[in-house]
Design an enzyme around this catalytic site. Structure first.
Site, PDB file in Angstrom:
ATOM      1  N   ARG A   1      -9.805 -11.388  -3.308  1.00  0.00           N
ATOM      2  CA  ARG A   1      -9.624  -9.960  -3.611  1.00  0.00           C
ATOM      3  C   ARG A   1      -9.739  -9.664  -5.111  1.00  0.00           C
ATOM      4  NH1 ARG A   1      -7.643  -7.313   1.029  1.00  0.00           N
ATOM      5  NH2 ARG A   1      -6.466  -8.697   2.384  1.00  0.00           N
TER       6      ARG A   1
ATOM      7  N   TYR B   1       0.808  -1.213   0.000  1.00  0.00           N
ATOM      8  CA  TYR B   1       0.000   0.000   0.000  1.00  0.00           C
ATOM      9  C   TYR B   1       0.846   1.271   0.000  1.00  0.00           C
ATOM     10  CZ  TYR B   1      -3.706  -3.291   1.046  1.00  0.00           C
ATOM     11  OH  TYR B   1      -4.584  -4.348   0.990  1.00  0.00           O
TER      12      TYR B   1
ATOM     13  N   HIS C   1      -8.112   1.122  -6.480  1.00  0.00           N
ATOM     14  CA  HIS C   1      -7.433   0.168  -5.601  1.00  0.00           C
ATOM     15  C   HIS C   1      -5.952   0.474  -5.675  1.00  0.00           C
ATOM     16  CE1 HIS C   1     -10.968  -2.329  -4.965  1.00  0.00           C
ATOM     17  NE2 HIS C   1     -11.234  -2.134  -6.246  1.00  0.00           N
ATOM     18  N   ILE C   2      -5.332   0.708  -4.534  1.00  0.00           N
ATOM     19  CA  ILE C   2      -3.905   1.035  -4.498  1.00  0.00           C
ATOM     20  C   ILE C   2      -3.079  -0.150  -5.001  1.00  0.00           C
ATOM     21  CG2 ILE C   2      -1.969   1.591  -2.971  1.00  0.00           C
ATOM     22  CD1 ILE C   2      -4.022   3.153  -1.229  1.00  0.00           C
ATOM     23  N   SER C   3      -3.412  -1.334  -4.544  1.00  0.00           N
ATOM     24  CA  SER C   3      -2.691  -2.535  -4.992  1.00  0.00           C
ATOM     25  C   SER C   3      -3.392  -3.131  -6.211  1.00  0.00           C
ATOM     26  CB  SER C   3      -2.630  -3.576  -3.870  1.00  0.00           C
ATOM     27  OG  SER C   3      -3.922  -4.102  -3.611  1.00  0.00           O
TER      28      SER C   3
ATOM     29  N   ASP D   1     -25.030  -1.161  -4.012  1.00  0.00           N
ATOM     30  CA  ASP D   1     -26.367  -0.634  -4.272  1.00  0.00           C
ATOM     31  C   ASP D   1     -26.411   0.886  -4.111  1.00  0.00           C
ATOM     32  OD1 ASP D   1     -27.314  -3.160  -4.838  1.00  0.00           O
ATOM     33  OD2 ASP D   1     -28.305  -3.434  -2.892  1.00  0.00           O
TER      34      ASP D   1
ATOM     35  N   HIS E   1     -14.997  -6.073  -1.958  1.00  0.00           N
ATOM     36  CA  HIS E   1     -15.098  -7.484  -2.310  1.00  0.00           C
ATOM     37  C   HIS E   1     -16.388  -8.152  -1.850  1.00  0.00           C
ATOM     38  CE1 HIS E   1     -11.016  -6.743  -3.400  1.00  0.00           C
ATOM     39  NE2 HIS E   1     -10.708  -6.443  -2.158  1.00  0.00           N
TER      40      HIS E   1
ATOM     41  N   ASN F   1     -12.528   4.248  -2.898  1.00  0.00           N
ATOM     42  CA  ASN F   1     -11.725   3.077  -2.566  1.00  0.00           C
ATOM     43  C   ASN F   1     -12.359   2.515  -1.306  1.00  0.00           C
ATOM     44  OD1 ASN F   1      -9.896   1.184  -1.714  1.00  0.00           O
ATOM     45  ND2 ASN F   1      -8.093   2.435  -2.075  1.00  0.00           N
TER      46      ASN F   1
END
Length: 139
Positions: free
Chosen positions: A107, A21, A96-98, A83, A76, A70
Site C-alpha cells: 500500500r 477509515y 487517501h483517508i489512511s 493513464d 496501488h 481516491n
C-alpha cells in the site's frame, strides 16, 4: 469552477469498514464536502464505482475543472486509471483517508499519484476538504 470527486473500490463501504477509515459514511463525507465547496462558490459532482473501467470512463468525460480522486486499492496497481489521469487536463489531487506510508508494504506505493498534481494522505475524511481547499484556491 466544477469539481469532480471520484471514489473507487470499497469506498462505498466507508464508515462500515476497518476503523482506520473512520466512522463517517461516504454520503456524510460528500455532504460535508458539498457544503464546503458551495460555500466557495463552486459546483461539485460525485462518482463512486467498484469497477476500474467505469472510473476510467468517468475520467475520460473531462467535464470538470478540478478533480479529487481516491481510487482505493486501485491506487496501488491500476495503470489504466493512472493513464486516464494523465489525459485529464484539470488539476488533480489524490486523497487517501489512511496514511498509506504507515501501512502494508504493497500500500506504500501509489501508481496513480504520479499522474496527479498532489496527494493528501493520512488526514482522514478531512483530506477531501484539504484537496478541495487547494483546488478552490487555484481557481
Amino acid at each position: 469552477m466544477k469539481i469532480l470527486v471520484v471514489n473507487g473500490v470499497n469506498l462505498n463501504m466507508t464508515g462500515m469498514r476497518e476503523s482506520i477509515y473512520g466512522t463517517e459514511t461516504l454520503d456524510e463525507i460528500n455532504a460535508r464536502l458539498k457544503a464546503f465547496v458551495q460555500n466557495k462558490g463552486c459546483e461539485i459532482d460525485f462518482f463512486q464505482s467498484n469497477s476500474e473501467g467505469e472510473i476510467v470512463d468517468r475520467l475520460q468525460r473531462g467535464d470538470f475543472d478540478g478533480l479529487i480522486i481516491n481510487a482505493g486499492a486501485y491506487s496501488h496497481y491500476s495503470y489504466a486509471i493512472a493513464d486516464a489521469l494523465k489525459c485529464v487536463k484539470a488539476k488533480k489531487i489524490e486523497v487517501h483517508i489512511s496514511n498509506i506510508l504507515a501501512r502494508e508494504p504493497f500500500r506504500r506505493t501509489s501508481v496513480t499519484s504520479e499522474s496527479c498534481d498532489g496527494c493528501v494522505t493520512g488526514m482522514g475524511a478531512d483530506g477531501y476538504l484539504l484537496a478541495a481547499e487547494y483546488l478552490t484556491w487555484q481557481k
